[in-house]
Write a protein that holds these residues in place. Structure first.
Motif, short mmCIF file in Angstrom:
data_model
loop_
_atom_site.label_atom_id
_atom_site.label_comp_id
_atom_site.label_asym_id
_atom_site.label_seq_id
_atom_site.Cartn_x
_atom_site.Cartn_y
_atom_site.Cartn_z
N PHE A 1 0.87 -1.17 0.00
CA PHE A 1 0.00 0.00 0.00
C PHE A 1 0.91 1.23 0.00
O PHE A 1 1.73 1.40 0.91
CB PHE A 1 -0.90 0.01 1.24
N SER A 2 0.78 2.05 -1.00
CA SER A 2 1.68 3.20 -1.09
C SER A 2 0.96 4.39 -1.68
O SER A 2 0.02 4.25 -2.46
CB SER A 2 2.91 2.86 -1.94
N MET B 1 4.80 7.70 1.46
CA MET B 1 4.60 6.67 2.48
C MET B 1 4.35 5.32 1.82
O MET B 1 3.93 5.24 0.66
CB MET B 1 3.44 7.02 3.40
N PHE B 2 4.66 4.24 2.58
CA PHE B 2 4.37 2.89 2.10
C PHE B 2 4.12 1.99 3.30
O PHE B 2 4.59 2.24 4.42
CB PHE B 2 5.53 2.33 1.25
N MET C 1 7.15 -0.58 6.95
CA MET C 1 6.46 0.68 6.70
C MET C 1 7.44 1.83 6.79
O MET C 1 8.45 1.77 7.50
CB MET C 1 5.32 0.87 7.69
N GLY C 2 7.16 2.89 6.04
CA GLY C 2 8.03 4.05 6.07
C GLY C 2 7.34 5.27 5.52
O GLY C 2 6.33 5.18 4.80
N MET C 3 7.88 6.44 5.85
CA MET C 3 7.33 7.71 5.40
C MET C 3 8.48 8.64 5.03
O MET C 3 9.62 8.48 5.52
CB MET C 3 6.46 8.36 6.48
N THR C 4 8.21 9.60 4.18
CA THR C 4 9.19 10.62 3.80
C THR C 4 8.55 11.99 3.91
O THR C 4 7.52 12.27 3.26
CB THR C 4 9.69 10.40 2.36
N PHE C 5 9.14 12.83 4.77
CA PHE C 5 8.68 14.21 4.94
C PHE C 5 9.73 15.14 4.34
O PHE C 5 10.94 14.90 4.45
CB PHE C 5 8.49 14.54 6.42
N GLU C 6 9.27 16.21 3.73
CA GLU C 6 10.17 17.20 3.15
C GLU C 6 9.79 18.59 3.63
O GLU C 6 8.61 18.88 3.84
CB GLU C 6 10.12 17.17 1.61
N GLU D 1 12.96 10.70 7.14
CA GLU D 1 12.46 9.44 6.60
C GLU D 1 12.46 8.36 7.68
O GLU D 1 13.43 7.60 7.81
CB GLU D 1 13.33 9.01 5.41
N PRO D 2 11.41 8.26 8.48
CA PRO D 2 11.33 7.18 9.47
C PRO D 2 10.92 5.86 8.80
O PRO D 2 10.20 5.86 7.80
CB PRO D 2 10.26 7.67 10.43
N ARG D 3 11.39 4.74 9.39
CA ARG D 3 11.04 3.43 8.85
C ARG D 3 10.95 2.43 10.00
O ARG D 3 11.76 2.46 10.93
CB ARG D 3 12.08 2.96 7.84
N LEU D 4 9.96 1.51 9.91
CA LEU D 4 9.77 0.44 10.89
C LEU D 4 9.66 -0.89 10.16
O LEU D 4 9.04 -0.98 9.10
CB LEU D 4 8.49 0.66 11.70
#
Length: 639
Positions: A328-329, A333-334, A370-375, A389-392
């Protein structure tokens, strides 16, 4: 007859002189007391008599030839007769004398040399050295341009303490193949009273309309365990313990690939026992495929190997992992949940008494990635884009007793950022760690908005173990910690001239450093650099190095490196070199000391290289010297 100053000019050559004679029938122009220039080289010369034909061939009597400017003729070739083939880019001369700084250094009855920048058969820069293990050491390579797509370098090497060795390197390039074959042979080592050799073949071929079938091979063989220690010239060469020999045949399809490999090793470390030597893979068959769409994906990985060795348990191993995942992306984010089944089967021979010769293991594996990217825009003196870019990654593998399974090729690697987001703790199928773990990490980047260059990247992460781990390799205790070390990496290149790499691993339970790596490099221009490096592994390694290549005057440059083991309290390798570069020649002298044996014994050498530009060019660049001289050195990639 043409009187006065006469010039004959075309894009490749200019011939000039006082008075000339033109023969229209032979299409030939003759000069007396003439000069010539070859601007593409650039090169120039003169002769008492010159004849130029319509096919750009120049015949000369009593010739002088050099690539030096008229005001500073450092070296010069004189010949009784010569012929320059301008179109072919080659000159040949008879009755040749080479002068350097007015001193005759070479007399030969016949000599050929390049007159343009194309490849040309001829002598390359010789290497003159004095080494502890070889004595006076002289290598004189000769390059043979056999054809546009293959060539050969022959390098006789005279060692006063050991004898004369011949080294060769053959390279070839075909429409769908390329490769290289190297061979070294010392017929009678005066120290060991034996013949010694080394050979190395690298080959690659592509087949099919779309190059979907690849043949790749690498074969190395050496006559004895001490060959590199006795005849090698750097720490990187003498520290080898195994020589890899393999043949790979791989088929690539749009969604899958199939590899067949035959592989073994020549072990050249006499300290290793038979049970410590690696297994042969005869054969290894690996299938990997991935199918899916935007939401659903199926991954299939299967490996079948026959492990063979003279001692210990041998046999076949089949390892298969089948995984289904959902992705799911959306922008930034994914989320990827996945379930897999990993099945491993063994058919064994020469097992220990009481052990089964057929064994198996099957494990379900669940994961959630899962992960996200903020700018955000970071304004300042210039425009920046900063990311966060946090990731779990959550992984669940149940326990299954694997203590009776053999260990063919499985290891526990160092924990690092790559391991942080791997689902499997071990590398190799013989052990699959039971785990209930959560890995988390965060990366930030600083990007120059004007050109897109990444000026800073930093990552921090850790793995938390929700339950104790029981599966281990033989001889190691189960892991009872509830968390891994913290790992961090930082790369900084805020300015083009500076670059910094940092790697750090911290054990929070013992409040101690487990691993540290640092390298800082300053390169204000292409012809100069200064670097400092440090490497630490708890209880196993602590090393540092300093390196530089820097001009100290208009034509002088110093190249130096020093590498030291703090753990062993001894120097690993050091060298210092001085280089003088003039307009048409270059001189380099390098003094090197390095650990040449696994027992810690050292060797030293003093090397001298003289390059006459336009005749031979094979002087090693400063980066290559530093790469050889520093264990673990690498150029830091700047954005």
């Amino acid at each position: 007859d043409l009187l006065g100053r006469v010039e004959l000019k075309n894009p490749e050559v200019l011939v000039y002189g006082e008075d000339a004679r033109y023969d229209p029938d032979a299409e030939r122009v003759s000069f007396a007391e003439a000069g010539f220039d070859i601007p593409a080289r650039p090169a120039r010369g003169s002769a008492q008599q010159v004849e130029v034909t319509s096919d750009s061939r120049i015949s000369l009597m009593s010739m002088l030839f050099t690539t030096c400017p008229p005001e500073n003729v450092a070296w010069e070739i004189s010949a009784k007769s010569a012929e320059l083939d301008v179109n072919g880019g080659v000159g040949t001369a008879r009755g040749v004398k080479l002068d350097f700084k007015g001193v005759p250094v070479l007399y030969v009855p016949y000599f050929s040399f390049p007159i343009n920048a194309e490849r040309k058969s001829g002598f390359l820069t010789p290497d003159i050295s004095e080494r502890d293990r070889t004595g006076f050491d002289l290598s004189v390579p000769y390059y043979l341009n056999l054809a546009p797509n293959y060539d050969l370098t022959l390098e006789p090497r005279y060692m006063s303490a050991r004898g004369t060795q011949l080294r060769s390197d053959f390279r070839y390039l075909m429409p769908n193949s390329r490769g290289e074959f190297g061979f070294e042979y010392l017929p009678d080592d005066e120290e060991t009273q034996t013949a010694r050799r080394y050979q190395n073949l690298q080959h690659e071929s592509l087949f099919g309309a779309n190059d979907q079938l690849e043949l790749l091979s690498g074969l190395e063989e050496v006559s004895d365990d001490a060959y590199f220690e006795d005849l090698g010239t750097s720490l990187a060469v003498t520290s080898q313990t195994h020589l890899n020999r393999f043949v790979d045949l791989t088929y690539f399809a749009p969604s899958w690939s199939l590899l067949t490999r035959f592989q073994n090793y020549q072990t050249i470390d006499p300290v290793l026992t038979d049970v410590e030597r690696p297994y042969e893979r005869v054969p290894q068959i690996v299938f990997g495929g991935r199918w899916g769409g935007r939401l659903l994906a199926f991954d299939s990985d299967t490996e079948l190997v026959n492990f063979d060795r003279n001692v210990g348990t041998t046999g076949w191993r089949l390892d298969s992992t089948q995984e289904v995942s959902l992705r799911f992306s959306r922008s930034g984010m994914f989320l990827t949940p996945a379930v897999a089944l990993r099945q491993t089967n063994y058919w064994l021979e020469d097992t220990a008494p009481g052990e089964d010769d057929v064994q198996r293991r099957g494990l379900p594996i669940g994961s959630l990635d899962m992960g996200m990217t903020f700018e955000r825009d970071a304004e300042g003196r210039r425009s920046w884009v900063q990311t966060l870019e946090p990731r779990l990654l959550y992984v669940r593998v149940p326990f299954e007793d694997q203590s009776t399974l053999p260990v063919f090729d499985t290891i526990l690697p160092d924990f690092n950022l790559i391991q942080l987001f791997r689902k499997y703790q071990f590398v190799g199928p013989d052990r699959v760690a039971d785990t209930d773990q959560l890995s988390f990490g965060v990366t930030t980047r600083l990007i120059d908005a004007a050109n897109g260059r990444e000026r800073l990247t930093a990552t921090l992460g850790q793995t938390r173990y929700l339950n104790p781990q029981l599966v281990t390799l033989p001889g190691t205790a189960p892991t009872d910690t509830d968390a891994s070390d913290y790992v961090a990496e930082v790369g900084i290149g805020v300015r083009d001239t500076w670059a910094l790499d940092l790697g750090y691993q911290w054990n929070s339970e013992t409040s101690s450093t487990a691993r540290a790596e640092t390298r800082i490099e300053f390169r204000p221009k292409d012809d100069r650099l200064f670097g400092i490096g440090y490497r630490y592994r708890r209880d196993s390694l602590e090393q540092g190095d300093v390196s530089m290549a820097w001009p100290v005057a208009q034509r002088w440059r110093i190249i130096a490196s020093y590498s030291y083991s703090f753990l062993d309290k001894q120097r690993l390798e050091d060298f210092v070199g001085w280089e003088y570069e003039a307009c048409c020649w270059r001189l380099r002298m390098v003094n090197r000391n390095y650990v040449s044996r696994r027992t810690g014994e050292s060797d030293s050498s003093l090397s001298l290289q003289l390059e006459l530009k336009g005749l031979s060019q094979r002087v090693t660049s400063p980066d290559e010297l530093l790469d050889r001289g520093i264990l673990g050195y690498r150029n830091i990639a700047r954005a």
